[in-house]
Design a protein around this motif. Structure first.
Motif, short mmCIF file in Angstrom:
data_model
loop_
_atom_site.label_atom_id
_atom_site.label_comp_id
_atom_site.label_asym_id
_atom_site.label_seq_id
_atom_site.Cartn_x
_atom_site.Cartn_y
_atom_site.Cartn_z
N ASP A 87 -15.93 54.80 30.81
CA ASP A 87 -16.88 55.78 31.39
C ASP A 87 -16.69 55.90 32.90
OD1 ASP A 87 -17.90 56.23 28.88
OD2 ASP A 87 -19.52 54.76 29.11
N ALA A 141 -13.41 57.70 33.47
CA ALA A 141 -13.54 59.09 33.03
C ALA A 141 -14.25 59.91 34.10
CB ALA A 141 -14.29 59.17 31.70
N ALA A 142 -15.30 59.36 34.68
CA ALA A 142 -16.01 60.06 35.76
C ALA A 142 -15.11 60.25 36.97
CB ALA A 142 -17.27 59.28 36.14
N SER A 143 -14.32 59.22 37.29
CA SER A 143 -13.40 59.33 38.42
C SER A 143 -12.33 60.39 38.16
CB SER A 143 -12.71 57.99 38.68
OG SER A 143 -13.64 57.04 39.13
N PHE A 144 -11.79 60.42 36.97
CA PHE A 144 -10.76 61.41 36.64
C PHE A 144 -11.33 62.82 36.74
CE2 PHE A 144 -7.86 58.23 35.81
CZ PHE A 144 -6.69 58.69 35.24
N GLU A 145 -12.56 63.02 36.24
CA GLU A 145 -13.18 64.34 36.34
C GLU A 145 -13.40 64.73 37.79
OE1 GLU A 145 -16.70 63.96 33.93
OE2 GLU A 145 -15.71 64.91 32.22
N ARG A 146 -13.86 63.78 38.60
CA ARG A 146 -14.11 64.05 40.01
C ARG A 146 -12.81 64.40 40.74
NH1 ARG A 146 -13.90 61.02 44.57
NH2 ARG A 146 -13.49 59.09 43.46
N GLY A 159 -10.29 65.86 39.35
CA GLY A 159 -9.72 67.09 38.81
C GLY A 159 -8.75 66.91 37.66
N TYR A 160 -8.71 65.72 37.05
CA TYR A 160 -7.83 65.47 35.91
C TYR A 160 -8.65 65.42 34.63
CZ TYR A 160 -4.15 64.30 39.22
OH TYR A 160 -3.22 64.36 40.22
N PRO A 161 -8.08 65.83 33.50
CA PRO A 161 -8.83 65.78 32.24
C PRO A 161 -9.01 64.35 31.75
CG PRO A 161 -6.59 66.54 31.85
CD PRO A 161 -6.75 66.42 33.34
N VAL A 162 -10.14 64.11 31.13
CA VAL A 162 -10.48 62.76 30.67
C VAL A 162 -9.61 62.33 29.49
CG1 VAL A 162 -12.34 61.36 29.67
CG2 VAL A 162 -12.83 62.96 31.52
N TYR A 163 -9.18 63.28 28.68
CA TYR A 163 -8.44 62.92 27.46
C TYR A 163 -7.10 62.26 27.75
CZ TYR A 163 -5.92 67.32 28.20
OH TYR A 163 -5.18 68.34 28.74
#
Length: 132
Positions: free
Chosen positions: A34, A37-42, A44-48
């Motif tokens: 989690d 995932a939040a860092s990746f979204e922040r 600009g990268y997709p979580v998947y």
């Protein structure tokens, strides 16, 4: 090929730093999904891509550690360099100070440059039928 003591120390230090950064990412992507995932979204990268990225990093780590196939080792170093470059750019664009990415970039370059001198160049190619 004869290497001096400083090259050997520099290679193993850079390689261990690179492995530590890879291992922390591999474990962190699974244990603290989690948070990452939040860092990746922040950034600009997709979580998947978290889980596939973790498994690819493990594969790269094993390819570099085994030092068995020349082209597979080169691909692993190249992929990890690109990964560290993308991490650096994403963190800088987000306003962070990506010290881990800077250290990782230097470590992967130094490890790659000294790899064949310290450990010897692998004689096999992974993608040739019948291999040498």
């Amino acid at each position: 090929m004869k290497t001096n003591r400083m090259e050997t120390i520099a290679y193993w230090t850079a390689t261990l730093v690179m492995f530590a950064i890879m291992a922390l990412a591999i474990i962190g992507y699974h244990v603290q999904h989690d948070k990452f995932a939040a860092s990746f979204e922040r950034l600009g990268y997709p979580v998947y891509i978290l889980y596939p990225l973790a498994w690819l990093k493990l594969g790269a780590l094993l390819a570099i550690l085994s030092n068995r196939y020349r082209n597979l080792k080169d691909i692993a170093y190249g992929a990890y360099f690109i990964n560290m470059l993308m991490a650096t750019v994403a963190h800088v664009r987000a306003g962070d100070v990506p010290v881990h990415a800077y250290v990782g970039l230097l470590a992967v370059m130094l490890s790659y440059l000294l790899s064949n001198r310290v450990r010897g160049e692998p004689t096999r190619d992974a993608f040739i039928l019948g291999g040498r």
